[in-house]
Design an enzyme around this catalytic site. Structure first.
Site, mmCIF file in Angstrom:
data_model
loop_
_atom_site.group_PDB
_atom_site.id
_atom_site.type_symbol
_atom_site.label_atom_id
_atom_site.label_comp_id
_atom_site.label_asym_id
_atom_site.label_seq_id
_atom_site.Cartn_x
_atom_site.Cartn_y
_atom_site.Cartn_z
ATOM 1 N N HIS A 201 8.441 27.857 30.539
ATOM 2 C CA HIS A 201 9.646 27.728 29.500
ATOM 3 C C HIS A 201 10.637 26.801 30.022
ATOM 4 O O HIS A 201 11.182 26.981 31.144
ATOM 5 C CB HIS A 201 10.077 28.966 29.146
ATOM 6 N N ARG B 166 5.490 17.373 26.006
ATOM 7 C CA ARG B 166 5.046 17.733 27.343
ATOM 8 C C ARG B 166 5.831 16.862 28.091
ATOM 9 O O ARG B 166 5.501 15.780 28.212
ATOM 10 C CB ARG B 166 3.614 18.381 27.698
ATOM 11 N N CYS C 49 7.830 21.998 27.768
ATOM 12 C CA CYS C 49 8.100 21.471 26.576
ATOM 13 C C CYS C 49 9.155 20.227 26.825
ATOM 14 O O CYS C 49 10.234 20.470 27.653
ATOM 15 C CB CYS C 49 8.289 22.273 25.711
#
Length: 260
Positions: free
Chosen positions: A164, A247, A238
């Site tokens: 993340h 990405r 991300c």
């Protein structure tokens, strides 16, 4: 008659007051949700990840029984030293060629199991690596996830990881700051592998599977990536921040390995 006429403004004022209370209540709820996402999930995930790293270190420090069952090495366990193998990305130099091959583990990591520790000094990151990239069992716990069917650490091919960038521990929030030459280590029960950052891809589509291929190269920006087999590390997250539209990719090459 005068009493009836005065009811209209009163009802209007009451309606406005109720509406204002609802707006304030909704605003407080939204603030609490934002606080939960931006602060609480980070706090909980980082605590969980920290406990897992400490647990792995304690487990690795315990003596490992001799393998007497004749079983083979697990897929993804360290193999022979990669030095001397041809191809772009193959490590070279005394650190790789002189190190003995680490002992092989007997079992493969289970799905969602944490089995390695990733360290990136440039951004102050220490995080557990778990098998798979599921949200509930891996990423939302603050772990870094290993893409299924990509190579394991130290093996020929592409050791590809996801994490993340925002919320839930956000381990990869600052990987955009990594530059060529930065050091990344992956520690397992058997060995410590050092990769050196080599290339970056600032933005690509989530569907760009080429970035985690055994020889990583973008399927969209085809000029970025590699063309020959080697020992690669891929980090994906991300981008831009607080969005999952694209990405961000960072690549590195294996430059040394040593047994634990």
């Amino acid at each position: 008659m005068r009493g009836r006429g005065g009811g209209g403004p009163h009802l209007l004022a009451r309606g406005l007051w109720v509406s204002a209370e609802l707006v304030v209540t909704l605003g407080v709820v939204l603030l609490l949700l934002v606080a939960h996402q931006l602060w609480w999930t980070n706090r909980e995930a980082r605590a969980d990840a920290g406990r897992t790293v400490r647990s792995l270190q304690r487990e690795w420090d315990e003596p490992v029984p001799e393998n007497t069952d004749g079983g083979g090495a697990r897929e993804g366990s360290p193999g022979p030293s990669p030095s001397g193998r041809g191809g772009e990305g193959a490590p070279a130099g005394p650190a790789a060629s002189d190190a003995p091959a680490p002992a092989r583990s007997r079992t493969a990591p289970r799905w969602d199991q944490a089995y390695a520790v990733l360290r990136i000094p440039r951004i102050g990151l220490t995080a557990p690596v778990a098998e798979g990239t599921g949200k509930g069992g891996v990423l939302d716990r603050g772990y870094v996830g290993h893409y299924a069917r990509t190579a394991q650490a130290g093996r020929a091919g592409n050791f590809a990881l996801a994490g993340h960038r925002n919320t839930h521990g956000e381990p990869f929030r600052r990987i955009d700051r990594l530059r060529s030459g930065d050091r990344i280590t992956v520690e397992t029960r058997d060995a410590v592998y050092t990769y050196t950052v080599d290339k970056r891809l600032a933005r690509t589509a989530p569907s760009d599977s080429g970035v985690i291929a055994p020889v990583p190269r973008s399927n969209i920006t085809t000029s970025v990536g590699y063309s020959t087999p080697g020992y690669y590390l891929t980090l994906t997250t991300c981008t831009p921040e607080f969005s999952s539209r694209y990405r961000l990719v960072v690549w590195g090459k294996l430059t040394s390995m040593r047994p634990r």
